[in-house]
Design an enzyme around this catalytic site. Sequence first.
Site, PDB file in Angstrom:
ATOM      1  N   ASP A   1      14.899  12.672 159.104  1.00  0.00           N
ATOM      2  CA  ASP A   1      15.766  11.638 159.649  1.00  0.00           C
ATOM      3  C   ASP A   1      15.628  10.406 158.784  1.00  0.00           C
ATOM      4  O   ASP A   1      14.562  10.137 158.225  1.00  0.00           O
ATOM      5  CB  ASP A   1      15.486  11.437 161.146  1.00  0.00           C
ATOM      6  CG  ASP A   1      14.696  10.200 161.467  1.00  0.00           C
ATOM      7  OD1 ASP A   1      15.127   9.464 162.349  1.00  0.00           O
ATOM      8  OD2 ASP A   1      13.639   9.973 160.834  1.00  0.00           O
TER       9      ASP A   1
ATOM     10  N   LYS B   1       4.191   8.667 171.916  1.00  0.00           N
ATOM     11  CA  LYS B   1       2.990   8.097 171.284  1.00  0.00           C
ATOM     12  C   LYS B   1       1.724   8.849 171.714  1.00  0.00           C
ATOM     13  O   LYS B   1       0.833   8.294 172.370  1.00  0.00           O
ATOM     14  CB  LYS B   1       2.856   6.611 171.638  1.00  0.00           C
ATOM     15  CG  LYS B   1       4.065   5.791 171.259  1.00  0.00           C
ATOM     16  CD  LYS B   1       3.673   4.539 170.490  1.00  0.00           C
ATOM     17  CE  LYS B   1       4.843   3.900 169.816  1.00  0.00           C
ATOM     18  NZ  LYS B   1       5.880   3.406 170.701  1.00  0.00           N
TER      19      LYS B   1
ATOM     20  N   ASP C   1      22.383  10.433 161.297  1.00  0.00           N
ATOM     21  CA  ASP C   1      21.489  10.030 160.204  1.00  0.00           C
ATOM     22  C   ASP C   1      20.376  11.042 159.971  1.00  0.00           C
ATOM     23  O   ASP C   1      19.293  10.667 159.554  1.00  0.00           O
ATOM     24  CB  ASP C   1      20.899   8.645 160.504  1.00  0.00           C
ATOM     25  CG  ASP C   1      20.212   8.599 161.859  1.00  0.00           C
ATOM     26  OD1 ASP C   1      20.189   9.629 162.567  1.00  0.00           O
ATOM     27  OD2 ASP C   1      19.684   7.536 162.222  1.00  0.00           O
TER      28      ASP C   1
END
Length: 374
Positions: free
Chosen positions: A220, A161, A110
């Site tokens: 993506d 993160k 993807d």
Amino acid sequence: MSASGLPAVILVGGEGTRLRPLTARTPKPMLPLVDRPLLAYTFEHLARHGVDRAVLSCGYLPTQIEAHFGERHGRLALSYRVEPTPLGTGGGIRFGAEGISSTFVALNGDVLHGADLGAMLAFHRERGAAGTILLAPVDDPSRYGLVRCAEDGRVRAFVEKPRAEEIDTNLINAGLYVLEPKVLELVEPGGPVSIERDVFPRLVEAGSLYGFRLDGYWRDIGTPESYLEAHRDALERNFASELGDSLGSDYTLIAADARVAEGARLVPPVYVGAGALIEAGARVGSLAVIGAGARIGAAAEIDSAVVAAGARVGARTKVVGSIVGEQAEVGAGCQIRGLSVVGPGATVGERNMLDHGIRIAAGETISSDALTFS
Ligand code: GTP
């Protein structure tokens, strides 16, 4: 150096939950990007770099993929393996790579990019790497996991993160890897295993994982927003593709048997698929994709939006920055905006207003005058 002879394992087993309801009936790699499934762009890219065979590691709605593409796509020979249960990205690579005993490329099904696979393979070999990750530079790294590398490209750490003070690179994992088969020994058989979280950190400890920086386009496709952006990029030719080549200098592609009524206006870049009908007074574009057999009613406006194959949009309805799924039906006088998604086969009655990323489930019916936003 070309990547010719390099086998590919493509991960296409994910449920694509962030793209629901578009993925309710169609696996993400089969969602259309303008006029062909997303996966066709991946196949084109691999073939352009000399890859001649690919194994698809399937899970969710697997039969559609094989039914559409069959045993080959151009010069790329295709085979399919269907996981009995979801094995995760690491498990999926191991499952698809069974029987491969040489260096291979593994990739998510993807992502869109133009990575130079030959250069990446040469980089991988020069360093004697066990694995090499394609790295994409991004504008806002805080949304992603960062990949911190040494001067020679050796991966030093993954930073998930990151806090503001931890951001010392803008490189992220682009979802494509060159791997040696021995890496698969680190994937425990059975349960789901993540290549990113469970396997790569062990290669970092061993000092045998490298990062290869991508120059150029990367996207993506995980959310309605990125799916719409990918359409924009395809229509603006921001990455190389056969579709882009067929778009002419006016950035307009209208299938020969599409019907555009007199008095309808097409604003490029724009795509109108086979058998589609645009009625009088409608304005389509810019950055609009009308799928095969779709019907756009009189005086409707479609702007920066996708109306998928077989869908119908009623008279005077505005679809802006949103997606209408396959075979969906939107009545007259509606407004669909703000990244809203009408699921495949859904029916939205007249004079509804959809905004703020609302998603109408596949096959759902919304009666007339039911939804408003202030
Ligand atoms: P979301 O559910 O929206 O996160 O989408 P996704 O299921 O596609 O997950 P994600 O985008 O993280 O997956 C990255 C790639 O790995 C995609 O190409 C998926 O098809 C693939 N993938 C994810 N999980 C599996 C799995 O269990 N097996 C296989 N074979 N592929 C997987």
